[in-house]
Design an enzyme around this catalytic site. Structure first.
Site, PDB file in Angstrom:
ATOM      1  N   HIS A  85       0.841  -1.206   0.000  1.00 24.35           N
ATOM      2  CA  HIS A  85       0.000   0.000   0.000  1.00 24.35           C
ATOM      3  C   HIS A  85       0.878   1.258   0.000  1.00 24.35           C
ATOM      4  CE1 HIS A  85      -3.067  -2.690   2.243  1.00 24.35           C
ATOM      5  NE2 HIS A  85      -3.586  -2.445   1.049  1.00 24.35           N
TER       6      HIS A  85
ATOM      7  N   LYS B 126     -14.775  -8.744   5.790  1.00 25.67           N
ATOM      8  CA  LYS B 126     -13.991  -9.665   6.616  1.00 25.67           C
ATOM      9  C   LYS B 126     -13.879  -9.042   8.015  1.00 25.67           C
ATOM     10  CE  LYS B 126     -11.551  -8.277   2.740  1.00 25.67           C
ATOM     11  NZ  LYS B 126     -10.473  -7.461   2.245  1.00 25.67           N
TER      12      LYS B 126
ATOM     13  N   ARG C 184      -1.983  -6.536  -8.207  1.00 26.25           N
ATOM     14  CA  ARG C 184      -0.793  -7.344  -7.929  1.00 26.25           C
ATOM     15  C   ARG C 184      -0.640  -8.427  -8.984  1.00 26.25           C
ATOM     16  NH1 ARG C 184      -2.959  -8.381  -2.049  1.00 26.25           N
ATOM     17  NH2 ARG C 184      -4.684  -8.685  -3.450  1.00 26.25           N
TER      18      ARG C 184
ATOM     19  N   SER D 146      -2.830  -7.866   2.875  1.00 25.06           N
ATOM     20  CA  SER D 146      -3.198  -7.651   4.281  1.00 25.06           C
ATOM     21  C   SER D 146      -3.692  -8.959   4.894  1.00 25.06           C
ATOM     22  CB  SER D 146      -4.295  -6.599   4.395  1.00 25.06           C
ATOM     23  OG  SER D 146      -3.824  -5.352   3.966  1.00 25.06           O
TER      24      SER D 146
END
Ligand code: PNS
Length: 161
Positions: free
Chosen positions: A18, A42, A91, A129
């Site tokens: 990030h 989540k 990504r 993360s």
């Protein structure tokens, strides 16, 4: 005219991936608003306050970055802010499908919605993360995956249980 971009996410926690994206997007935009989602689906490791504080602490030296929280739809936030360009990181190709669908849906809801996908540095493309949370909560060391401020907060959080 100031070119402002909006970088939304859960940032649970903020990773080196990030941070890399934040720094690189400042080469393209004059100002960046990092928007921390209040209620990620989540179950978050960090509360919204903690995530906002963490991001704010990490980006403090960067000057041209502002941190805020948001709840509800991203397009509503974008509309309120005058429809700035949204930044998202890609990504791997597996990110693309979800991001593309989300971007198209957002554009359906907010005409003029623009998103810039930035490629993650290839040295960080394995990073997420979710993995950081998994490693941290199972007693692994995440020191090289997140900024030092975040690593310290993770250590404190995991110790407290
Ligand atoms: O860091 P993340 O979890 O990949 O970020 C995802 C985020 C916050 C950008 C996305 O979940 C989002 O925009 N949530 C807000 C709710 C919303 O607008 N949903 C409709 C998307 S089409």
């Amino acid at each position: 005219m100031k070119r402002v971009a909006l970088y939304p996410g859960s940032f649970d926690p903020l990773t080196n991936g990030h941070l890399d994206l934040i720094k690189r997007s400042l080469k393209l935009f004059d100002e960046l608003v990092v928007a921390v989602l209040e209620n990620p689906s989540k179950k978050p490791l960090f509360t919204t306050d903690e995530r906002v504080a963490m991001v704010a602490q990490v980006v403090k030296p960067l000057k041209r970055v502002r941190v805020m929280r948001f709840d509800g739809l991203l397009v509503h936030l974008a509309h309120r802010l005058g429809n700035p360009t949204v930044i998202r990181g890609l990504r791997m190709i597996s990110d693309f499908e979800y991001e593309f669908q989300m971007a198209q849906m957002n554009r359906k809801m907010l005409p003029g919605y623009e998103v810039v996908f930035m490629m993650t540095d290839e040295r960080l493309s394995y990073l997420s993360s979710t993995l950081v949370r998994q490693i941290a909560t199972q007693g692994g060391n995440v020191r090289i995956l997140v900024p030092p401020v975040v690593a310290a907060r993770i250590r404190a959080k995991v110790k407290k249980g």
